[in-house]
Design a protein around this motif. Structure first.
Motif, mmCIF file in Angstrom:
data_model
loop_
_atom_site.group_PDB
_atom_site.id
_atom_site.type_symbol
_atom_site.label_atom_id
_atom_site.label_comp_id
_atom_site.label_asym_id
_atom_site.label_seq_id
_atom_site.Cartn_x
_atom_site.Cartn_y
_atom_site.Cartn_z
ATOM 1 N N ASP A 1 0.867 -1.183 0.000
ATOM 2 C CA ASP A 1 0.000 0.000 0.000
ATOM 3 C C ASP A 1 0.897 1.224 0.000
ATOM 4 O O ASP A 1 1.242 1.764 1.043
ATOM 5 C CB ASP A 1 -0.905 -0.013 1.226
ATOM 6 N N VAL A 2 1.304 1.639 -1.184
ATOM 7 C CA VAL A 2 2.280 2.723 -1.326
ATOM 8 C C VAL A 2 1.824 3.656 -2.434
ATOM 9 O O VAL A 2 1.430 3.208 -3.515
ATOM 10 C CB VAL A 2 3.683 2.163 -1.675
ATOM 11 N N ARG A 3 1.881 4.942 -2.169
ATOM 12 C CA ARG A 3 1.651 5.906 -3.234
ATOM 13 C C ARG A 3 2.979 6.181 -3.931
ATOM 14 O O ARG A 3 3.965 6.516 -3.274
ATOM 15 C CB ARG A 3 1.100 7.217 -2.679
ATOM 16 N N VAL A 4 2.988 6.064 -5.239
ATOM 17 C CA VAL A 4 4.211 6.265 -6.009
ATOM 18 C C VAL A 4 4.205 7.650 -6.649
ATOM 19 O O VAL A 4 3.230 8.049 -7.287
ATOM 20 C CB VAL A 4 4.367 5.180 -7.094
ATOM 21 N N ILE A 5 5.297 8.370 -6.429
ATOM 22 C CA ILE A 5 5.535 9.633 -7.123
ATOM 23 C C ILE A 5 6.823 9.462 -7.916
ATOM 24 O O ILE A 5 7.834 9.018 -7.367
ATOM 25 C CB ILE A 5 5.673 10.808 -6.135
ATOM 26 N N ALA A 6 6.793 9.747 -9.193
ATOM 27 C CA ALA A 6 7.979 9.638 -10.048
ATOM 28 C C ALA A 6 8.444 11.036 -10.431
ATOM 29 O O ALA A 6 7.644 11.971 -10.524
ATOM 30 C CB ALA A 6 7.671 8.808 -11.293
ATOM 31 N N ALA A 7 9.738 11.177 -10.647
ATOM 32 C CA ALA A 7 10.298 12.471 -11.032
ATOM 33 C C ALA A 7 11.381 12.266 -12.070
ATOM 34 O O ALA A 7 12.088 11.250 -12.052
ATOM 35 C CB ALA A 7 10.866 13.205 -9.818
ATOM 36 N N THR A 8 11.516 13.198 -12.978
ATOM 37 C CA THR A 8 12.545 13.088 -14.007
ATOM 38 C C THR A 8 12.842 14.451 -14.625
ATOM 39 O O THR A 8 11.983 15.334 -14.640
ATOM 40 C CB THR A 8 12.109 12.120 -15.124
ATOM 41 N N HIS A 9 14.082 14.612 -15.087
ATOM 42 C CA HIS A 9 14.421 15.784 -15.885
ATOM 43 C C HIS A 9 14.507 15.400 -17.358
ATOM 44 O O HIS A 9 14.736 16.249 -18.224
ATOM 45 C CB HIS A 9 15.764 16.372 -15.431
ATOM 46 N N VAL A 10 14.321 14.105 -17.647
ATOM 47 C CA VAL A 10 14.436 13.573 -19.010
ATOM 48 C C VAL A 10 13.124 13.782 -19.762
ATOM 49 O O VAL A 10 12.033 13.670 -19.192
ATOM 50 C CB VAL A 10 14.791 12.066 -18.961
ATOM 51 N N ASP A 11 13.213 14.063 -21.048
ATOM 52 C CA ASP A 11 12.044 14.128 -21.923
ATOM 53 C C ASP A 11 11.610 12.695 -22.211
ATOM 54 O O ASP A 11 12.184 12.013 -23.063
ATOM 55 C CB ASP A 11 12.392 14.863 -23.221
ATOM 56 N N LEU A 12 10.609 12.201 -21.485
ATOM 57 C CA LEU A 12 10.223 10.795 -21.613
ATOM 58 C C LEU A 12 9.622 10.491 -22.987
ATOM 59 O O LEU A 12 9.755 9.364 -23.487
ATOM 60 C CB LEU A 12 9.218 10.423 -20.513
ATOM 61 N N ALA A 13 8.965 11.466 -23.593
ATOM 62 C CA ALA A 13 8.427 11.238 -24.937
ATOM 63 C C ALA A 13 9.558 10.956 -25.923
ATOM 64 O O ALA A 13 9.465 10.046 -26.763
ATOM 65 C CB ALA A 13 7.612 12.450 -25.388
ATOM 66 N N GLN A 14 10.657 11.718 -25.820
ATOM 67 C CA GLN A 14 11.818 11.472 -26.672
ATOM 68 C C GLN A 14 12.460 10.130 -26.317
ATOM 69 O O GLN A 14 12.896 9.387 -27.211
ATOM 70 C CB GLN A 14 12.839 12.604 -26.492
ATOM 71 N N ALA A 15 12.491 9.801 -25.024
ATOM 72 C CA ALA A 15 13.064 8.516 -24.598
ATOM 73 C C ALA A 15 12.261 7.350 -25.147
ATOM 74 O O ALA A 15 12.822 6.301 -25.485
ATOM 75 C CB ALA A 15 13.119 8.454 -23.079
ATOM 76 N N ILE A 16 10.948 7.533 -25.260
ATOM 77 C CA ILE A 16 10.098 6.483 -25.853
ATOM 78 C C ILE A 16 10.439 6.306 -27.323
ATOM 79 O O ILE A 16 10.568 5.189 -27.830
ATOM 80 C CB ILE A 16 8.610 6.846 -25.670
ATOM 81 N N ARG A 17 10.615 7.426 -28.036
ATOM 82 C CA ARG A 17 10.956 7.349 -29.464
ATOM 83 C C ARG A 17 12.308 6.663 -29.663
ATOM 84 O O ARG A 17 12.521 5.976 -30.662
ATOM 85 C CB ARG A 17 10.969 8.750 -30.077
ATOM 86 N N GLU A 18 13.208 6.859 -28.715
ATOM 87 C CA GLU A 18 14.530 6.243 -28.803
ATOM 88 C C GLU A 18 14.566 4.860 -28.171
ATOM 89 O O GLU A 18 15.633 4.264 -28.024
ATOM 90 C CB GLU A 18 15.564 7.152 -28.118
ATOM 91 N N ARG A 19 13.397 4.349 -27.780
ATOM 92 C CA ARG A 19 13.240 3.016 -27.187
ATOM 93 C C ARG A 19 14.044 2.850 -25.889
ATOM 94 O O ARG A 19 14.503 1.758 -25.563
ATOM 95 C CB ARG A 19 13.631 1.928 -28.198
ATOM 96 N N ARG A 20 14.202 3.945 -25.152
ATOM 97 C CA ARG A 20 14.867 3.886 -23.848
ATOM 98 C C ARG A 20 13.848 3.844 -22.704
ATOM 99 O O ARG A 20 14.226 3.605 -21.556
ATOM 100 C CB ARG A 20 15.796 5.084 -23.667
#
Length: 642
Positions: free
Chosen positions: A144-163
């Motif tokens: 029973d945990v609330r998850v908060i994620a954080a990033t400085h990375v452009d995740l949309a670009q990371a998806i396009r690059e398959r990362r």
């Protein structure tokens, strides 16, 4: 709000961007939704996560933060989800992971964009099913945990690059908090600046400081590539080093600032330049821009790779990849075993890569730059890499990132047990009062026995790890009777630190600084419990090929030790600026240790062997270690450093 979440003296921000952002947080906080915080490095992503936690119904549960970029590939799954006894070599007992430890509270997965693809799959399942499976087990455990994620990375670009996995992105992308950089909310800068000035004047015991009109205008005009973290560090440094009540622009040391203001530069000028270059020589432009960015970042941070990476908004791993591609450092690889010494005494330039912490003989040696002068005429280049503690330094030694470094008495034991071919070069006398356990001043922990059932922060494999074992044995407490949280050293402590654990294992100079903090109390130190020796180590293959360099290096360390012991205040001033601590705290830390570098002696080797045998008996290392086999045996060198 963006600097703290519950202090009565926290600034009330007024910029429209901040007010809109505050409204968004207040909507998300009471819910249990997964939140994704996106923002540049230094914008305060962890502080925002703490705000969400402490304004939610989980405020009485734990708040834990884990940096996904710092998780090693081999142990990341066990760190996140826990492991069972016998799951892998060295797993002598079951251990809960971050998710179980955050039960009933909030878990921040910082730098989520750095998570490996295999772990992204497992994390997706956890978010969907709300259950984890420990490494080495088939039994699912509900969390029973609330998850908060954080990033400085452009995740949309990371998806396009398959990362980055697209399905994980959509699972995280339920409630998005775009964190505006400081340059987009300049109206908050005066309020934040005043907050940090008051905060560090109080912490450092200095009179109140104020900004001159020119200094305040300079803060408004500066672009703040490091955002709030850079603003905080700038004002911390100004309070630390300034003796005047009113701070001027010169005392802020802002990059690019002169008496005439900032150098003229804006986005349109940059765009025009890039367009011009793209039409003339586009093939070389990308590499030139990357090279220029990295060179300038390294120059501005005195070649500190961690700070340079933060300045650029990338991870240290990414920075090192660029440096390797440009041939500025060697790629990460194991050092080949060779007996050839044909290049050792040749005419080509040699190098000495030193790993150091901003304290002790190596810290002062780097600050004085005397080693560079010593080696310049011999064609030997000196490269410095900073590390927060011994275990991280030994990891770099094992991966051929450095050739030489200094640590306490425990990290070399863990290194040898993991197959690291290290060699003990020299040592410095014991300093048992330089390590200790720190608790909040109003904590109910009054004796060692009170540690039972508590959460203790310790850097795994560090000197204080050995002290912790001694303390537990003294009180008759088993390792399974408390929660050990493995984290790197940190000071000053943040609000989340006080919530995550009950006590911290610390060593100088942080321990001396903590002693001056009225909010903290040193429960016990190492007196009568540990020796806390300091050792100088090198890669075994480097010793075989460059013993002449090591002999000169040890001579320089001896001379530096004499300088520290005879000019302690001057040495303290050199280190205080690097460390961001009060001179008095650094001087007290230096006073606790003799800095006389000397040869390895039989009694010291024997004491190291005792530590190694104890860790092996407890199952904390996976094989026995024979310390004598790792000692530098060159008699000429031993004569030199006696």
């Amino acid at each position: 709000m963006l600097t703290t979440y519950n202090h009565t003296d926290s600034p009330r921000l007024i910029d429209p961007a901040s007010l809109a952002f505050q409204s968004l947080l207040d909507k998300f906080a009471p819910t249990d939704a997964t939140v994704l915080i996106v923002g540049e490095t230094g914008t305060g992503k962890e502080v925002v996560a703490r705000y969400l936690h402490h304004h939610s119904q989980r405020r009485h549960g734990p708040f834990l933060a884990v940096n996904c970029g710092a998780l090693t590939e081999s142990l990341a799954e066990a760190e996140l989800f826990g492991h069972e006894k016998g799951a892998f070599t060295g797993a002598t007992q079951s251990h809960p992971g971050w998710f179980e430890s955050a039960q009933g509270g909030t878990l921040l997965l910082d730098e989520i964009g750095e998570l490996s693809p295999s772990l992204q799959v497992k994390l997706l399942r956890v978010l969907q099913e709300r259950e984890i499976t420990r490494v080495g087990s088939r039994k699912a455990i509900k969390v029973d945990v609330r998850v908060i994620a954080a990033t400085h990375v452009d995740l949309a670009q990371a998806i396009r690059e398959r990362r980055f996995r697209e399905d994980l992105f959509y699972r995280l992308n339920i409630a998005v908090v775009p964190l505006p950089p400081l340059r987009q909310r300049r109206e908050d800068i005066p309020l934040l600046a005043q907050h940090f000035l008051a905060l560090y004047a109080r912490r450092l015991g200095r009179p109140a400081r104020r900004l001159s009109a020119d200094a305040l205008e300079a803060l408004r005009e500066y672009s703040w590539p490091g955002n709030i973290r850079e603003l905080e560090n700038t004002l911390h440094n100004a309070v630390l080093l300034s003796r005047e009540e009113t701070l001027t622009p010169a005392q802020l040391r802002l990059a690019g600032y002169s008496e005439h203001g900032f150098n003229e530069s804006n986005d349109s000028t940059l765009d025009s330049f890039l367009q011009q270059q793209l039409t003339s020589q586009p093939q070389q432009l990308f590499d030139r821009v990357i090279s220029s960015l990295i060179s300038n970042a390294l120059s501005m941070t005195d070649h500190n790779q961690t700070q340079a990476a933060a300045l650029l908004g990338i991870s240290r791993h990414t920075l090192r990849t660029h440096l390797a591609n440009q041939g500025m450092i060697k790629g990460r690889r194991k050092a080949p075993v060779t007996t050839s010494t044909s290049h050792t005494h040749g005419t080509q330039e040699r190098e000495l890569r030193i790993g150091y912490q901003k304290f002790g003989n190596l810290g002062v040696l780097k600050a004085r730059q005397s080693l560079e002068h010593c080696f310049a005429q011999q064609g030997i280049s000196v490269l410095w890499s900073e590390f927060p503690a011994g275990p991280q330094l030994l990891y770099a030694l094992q991966n051929n990132e450095i050739d030489f470094g200094t640590t306490g008495e425990v990290p070399p034991i863990f290194a040898q047990a993991s197959g690291n071919a290290v060699t003990y070069i020299a040592w410095e006398p014991p300093a048992p009062s330089s390590v200790g356990i720190v608790v909040p001043h109003d904590s109910d922990i009054r004796t060692i026995s009170d540690l039972r059932g508590k959460r203790i922060s310790v850097n795994k494999g560090s000197n204080v790890h050995w002290l912790l074992l001694q303390l537990l044995e003294e009180a008759g407490i088993g390792l399974d009777e408390l929660k050990v949280v493995y984290t790197p050293p940190k000071y000053p402590l943040t609000a989340s630190d006080y919530l995550s654990v009950d006590a911290w294992m610390m060593w100088d100079p942080l321990l001396s600084a903590a002693e001056s903090n009225p909010e903290l109390r040193v429960l016990v130190n190492g007196e009568g419990r540990v020796h806390n020796h300091q050792f100088y180590l090198a890669r075994r293959d480097y010793v075989e090929q460059h013993d002449d360099i090591l002999r000169q290096l040890v001579e320089s360390l001896q001379q530096t030790g004499l300088f520290i012991d005879s000019h302690r205040q001057e040495a303290s001033m050199l280190l205080a600026q690097e460390l961001g601590l009060e001179i008095a705290s650094v001087e007290r830390a230096l006073t606790r240790r003799s800095h006389k570098t000397r040869a390895m002696a039989f009694e010291v080797i024997k004491e190291q062997q005792t530590i190694a045998d104890r860790f092996y008996a407890l199952g904390l290392i996976n094989k026995p270690v024979h310390v004598r086999d790792a000692v530098w045996q060159f008699s000429s060198a031993l004569t030199l450093i006696e």
